[in-house]
Every structure is written in structure tokens, then in C-alpha cells.
Design a protein around this motif. Structure first.
Motif, PDB file in Angstrom:
ATOM      1  N   ARG A   1       0.831  -1.197   0.000  1.00 20.99           N
ATOM      2  CA  ARG A   1       0.000   0.000   0.000  1.00 20.99           C
ATOM      3  C   ARG A   1       0.870   1.253   0.000  1.00 20.99           C
ATOM      4  NH1 ARG A   1      -5.204  -0.744   0.632  1.00 20.99           N
ATOM      5  NH2 ARG A   1      -5.584   1.209   1.767  1.00 20.99           N
ATOM      6  N   LEU A   2       0.218   2.408  -0.060  1.00 19.68           N
ATOM      7  CA  LEU A   2       0.921   3.661  -0.303  1.00 19.68           C
ATOM      8  C   LEU A   2       0.830   4.578   0.922  1.00 19.68           C
ATOM      9  CD1 LEU A   2       2.430   5.298  -2.474  1.00 19.68           C
ATOM     10  CD2 LEU A   2       0.200   6.158  -3.244  1.00 19.68           C
ATOM     11  N   PRO A   3       1.954   4.822   1.596  1.00 22.01           N
ATOM     12  CA  PRO A   3       1.924   5.720   2.759  1.00 22.01           C
ATOM     13  C   PRO A   3       1.978   7.180   2.328  1.00 22.01           C
ATOM     14  CG  PRO A   3       4.136   4.871   2.440  1.00 22.01           C
ATOM     15  CD  PRO A   3       3.283   4.240   1.370  1.00 22.01           C
ATOM     16  N   VAL A   4       1.214   8.015   3.021  1.00 19.36           N
ATOM     17  CA  VAL A   4       1.252   9.450   2.799  1.00 19.36           C
ATOM     18  C   VAL A   4       1.294  10.143   4.155  1.00 19.36           C
ATOM     19  CG1 VAL A   4       0.088  11.467   1.827  1.00 19.36           C
ATOM     20  CG2 VAL A   4      -0.043   9.282   0.655  1.00 19.36           C
ATOM     21  N   LEU A   5       2.321  10.953   4.363  1.00 20.44           N
ATOM     22  CA  LEU A   5       2.411  11.752   5.572  1.00 20.44           C
ATOM     23  C   LEU A   5       1.504  12.968   5.420  1.00 20.44           C
ATOM     24  CD1 LEU A   5       6.261  11.590   5.626  1.00 20.44           C
ATOM     25  CD2 LEU A   5       4.887  10.787   7.554  1.00 20.44           C
ATOM     26  N   VAL A   6       0.711  13.246   6.454  1.00 19.79           N
ATOM     27  CA  VAL A   6      -0.212  14.375   6.385  1.00 19.79           C
ATOM     28  C   VAL A   6      -0.183  15.112   7.721  1.00 19.79           C
ATOM     29  CG1 VAL A   6      -2.577  15.138   5.995  1.00 19.79           C
ATOM     30  CG2 VAL A   6      -1.725  13.109   4.803  1.00 19.79           C
ATOM     31  N   GLY A   7       0.119  16.400   7.681  1.00 15.75           N
ATOM     32  CA  GLY A   7       0.099  17.182   8.907  1.00 15.75           C
ATOM     33  C   GLY A   7       0.941  18.435   8.804  1.00 15.75           C
ATOM     34  N   GLY A   8       0.831  19.270   9.823  1.00 15.46           N
ATOM     35  CA  GLY A   8       1.497  20.558   9.781  1.00 15.46           C
ATOM     36  C   GLY A   8       2.569  20.772  10.822  1.00 15.46           C
ATOM     37  N   THR A   9       3.007  19.707  11.511  1.00 18.65           N
ATOM     38  CA  THR A   9       4.085  19.867  12.489  1.00 18.65           C
ATOM     39  C   THR A   9       5.411  19.804  11.741  1.00 18.65           C
ATOM     40  OG1 THR A   9       2.703  18.823  14.187  1.00 18.65           O
ATOM     41  CG2 THR A   9       5.048  19.042  14.669  1.00 18.65           C
ATOM     42  N   LEU A  10       5.905  20.965  11.365  1.00 20.73           N
ATOM     43  CA  LEU A  10       7.041  21.036  10.456  1.00 20.73           C
ATOM     44  C   LEU A  10       8.346  20.607  11.112  1.00 20.73           C
ATOM     45  CD1 LEU A  10       5.989  24.334   8.697  1.00 20.73           C
ATOM     46  CD2 LEU A  10       5.737  22.000   7.847  1.00 20.73           C
ATOM     47  N   LEU A  11       8.427  20.696  12.433  1.00 21.79           N
ATOM     48  CA  LEU A  11       9.593  20.166  13.124  1.00 21.79           C
ATOM     49  C   LEU A  11       9.691  18.658  12.912  1.00 21.79           C
ATOM     50  CD1 LEU A  11      11.978  20.750  15.049  1.00 21.79           C
ATOM     51  CD2 LEU A  11      10.407  20.289  16.950  1.00 21.79           C
ATOM     52  N   TYR A  12       8.550  17.988  12.856  1.00 14.72           N
ATOM     53  CA  TYR A  12       8.537  16.547  12.604  1.00 14.72           C
ATOM     54  C   TYR A  12       9.005  16.242  11.186  1.00 14.72           C
ATOM     55  CZ  TYR A  12       5.821  15.684  16.901  1.00 14.72           C
ATOM     56  OH  TYR A  12       5.404  15.572  18.201  1.00 14.72           O
TER      57      TYR A  12
END
Length: 314
Positions: free
Chosen positions: A98-109
Motif C-alpha cells: 500500500r501507499l503511505p502518505v504523511l499528512v500534517g502541519g508539524t514542520l519540526l517533525y
């Protein structure tokens, strides 16, 4: 960066820009075999649902999510732990085809995962307790002025009100005798993972500000105050904890403590969220490795879909 791995796509951007909605629209339409790896520092906490804009239980059941509801709000989470957890989640998802997608706004991460982490000392509870006591006497602004003297480079990057990072930088200096900025510039402990980040950036700041206000009011309508009240009444949480310092939660908690009336608490929460969005946009402007797309452009979804195809979609 370890180029032995296929790049993982990351959809990021300022708070309330629509990144989660876009990712979920693609996943729910079954255009791609997506699984979401959350890159949000607050969604990791159980019981913090409304104020973090966490997807509904139905959405979470329909679209596999990772790094959501993995901790109690009494616990702390770090960029280093996120980088390790996200890497493991991406590898597990890929192992299933399957296809992982990172989603979010914690730019330090994002930086920790993509660029790698410096070898830094572990947290020292005794030093942290002492720094907390000193902050009660001199204020965090006083500790920030101390940080400006011992590590002006890192002080220039953070707000005088960012208690968590002020404390960490002073703690590292006391433990090592060296500025954290110097340690971070040296050899990395672990190489970063290849990440191709795309930021959805609103073309109209005023519209984003209005959206932030509407979203906060919608959260309140959905029961946000009751959510914070339930957390407050647990008895094992306090407003100094990392989880409870999350924007929105700390202002509502302050209202429930009687420190301010509701209009003031609401205004502070909305203003803090707008300031967060401003900081995120400033960060993204300086991040040359992240591609920017207009958040409200008609072709934003198609652009993301093309990238998903490139990194393993159908």
C-alpha cells in the motif's frame, strides 16, 4: 538522506489549509491504496479529538491512520520519537503493497524525518523541575534572555513565549556545556528518510484567518469546551503539560479555571492559531526542499494525484 528508499509523499501546510481534507478525499475515492501517517503533534493523544480536528471514528475506520491515538495526554512526544515511529509505519505500509502518505502541519517533525536528528542528551527531570521553578520566579521571558546569552542562534529561531523549547535548549546547555544549536549542526545520529513534501499554501491570508475563526467556532459547537472540561476533571493533567499547552486547549482550560471570560478565551485561541499559521508559512517560505501549491487552486488535487502515481500509485 538515505536514497535506498523510495521517497514518501508528505502533504503539509499551515493549519486549516485543507491538507487533511484533500488527502482523505483521495483515499475515500479509492483512487489510491492510501494509508495516512499523521504528522500532527496533538493527534497522537487519546481523548483530544475535537480540538485537534481529528478525523471522525468513521473516517478512521475507513481510511487506515497511523500515529493517531497512540498516547495518553499525560505522556510527552518528541520529534525524535516521531521520526522513528513514522519510518516504521511507512515500512509496514509498503510491506503490504500500500501507499503511505504523511499528512500534517508539524514542520519540526518533517525536518526530523527528512533531514535526520542530532545526537542530543535525554531529558533530565531534575533540571526541568528547577527550570520550571525559576520560570515561576523570573518568567519564561527571563529564561529566554538567559538563552539569548548562551545560545543566540537558537534563541533567534524561537519565540520568547515558547516554554517547551526554551526549557529544552537550556537543559541541553546545562547537560553538555554546549549550545543545542552547535550540537544540532554536527553529524547526524541517523540519516533522514527520503520525503517529497508538498505544502498547500493559501493565496489569501485573510480567507485563511476567516477559516481559522470559523473552524474554532465549529469545534466549540461540536463540544470542544466539554472535551477540555472532561480532560481537566480527570485529575492527572495540568495546563503545564505538553498536551495541554496545545493551542485551543490551554485557552479553554484557562477559561474553565476562571482566569478569563469566554470572549477573551475565544479571542486568544483564534489569535494563537493565526500566529501558528503565520509561523508555519514563514517556515515553509524558507524550506526550499518543499514544493508549494496554491491551496485553493482547482488543480491542487490533480497535482497531488500525479505525485502519488509517481511514488507508487495506480
Amino acid at each position: 538522506m538515505n536514497d535506498g528508499f523510495t521517497p514518501c509523499l508528505c502533504i503539509t501546510g499551515p493549519t486549516a489549509c485543507g491538507k487533511t481534507d484533500l488527502a482523505l478525499a483521495l483515499a475515500l475515492a479509492e483512487e489510491f491504496p492510501l494509508e495516512v501517517v499523521s504528522m500532527d503533534s496533538a493527534m497522537v493523544y487519546r481523548g483530544m479529538d475535537i480540538g485537534t480536528a481529528k478525523p471522525s471514528p468513521d473516517i478512521l475506520a475507513g481510511v487506515p491512520h497511523h500515529l493517531v491515538d497512540i498516547l495518553e495526554p499525560t505522556e510527552s512526544y518528541s520529534a525524535g520519537r516521531f521520526a522513528a515511529d513514522a519510518r516504521e509505519a511507512v515500512e509496514r505500509i509498503r510491506s503490504r503493497g500500500r501507499l503511505p502518505v504523511l499528512v500534517g502541519g508539524t514542520l519540526l517533525y518533517l525536518r526530523a524525518l527528512r533531514d535526520g536528528l542530532a545526537s542530543l542528551p535525554r531529558a533530565n527531570p531534575a533540571i526541568r523541575r528547577r527550570l520550571d521553578r525559576e520560570a515561576e520566579l523570573f518568567g519564561w521571558e527571563g529564561l529566554y534572555r538567559r538563552l539569548e546569552k548562551v545560545d543566540p542562534a537558537v534563541a533567534d529561531r524561537i519565540s520568547p513565549k515558547d516554554r517547551q523549547r526554551i526549557q529544552r535548549a537550556l537543559e541541553v546547555y546545562e547537560l553538555t556545556g554546549e549550545p543545542i544549536s552547535a550540537l544540532q549542526s554536527r553529524e547526524r545520529l541517523e540519516p533522514g528518510m527520503p520525503v517529497r513534501a508538498v505544502a498547500l499554501v493559501p493565496s489569501d491570508r485573510d480567507r485563511l484567518a476567516e477559516r481559522i475563526e470559523r473552524r474554532f467556532d465549529a469545534m466549540v459547537e461540536a463540544g470542544f469546551v466539554d472535551e477540555v472540561r472532561a480532560l481537566r476533571e480527570r485529575g492527572d493533567l495540568d495546563p503545564a503539560m505538553t498536551s495541554m499547552r496545545t493551542i485551543g486547549y490551554r485557552q479553554v482550560w484557562s477559561h474553565l479555571d476562571g482566569d478569563c471570560d469566554w470572549p477573551e478565551a475565544r479571542g486568544k485561541a483564534i489569535a494563537a492559531t493565526r500566529q501558528l499559521a503565520k509561523r508555519q508559512l514563514t517556515w515553509l517560505r524558507s524550506d526550499k526542499a518543499t514544493r508549494q501549491l496554491p491551496a485553493d487552486a482547482p488543480g491542487a488535487r490533480e497535482s497531488i494525484a500525479r505525485l502519488l502515481n509517481e511514488y507508487g500509485g495506480n
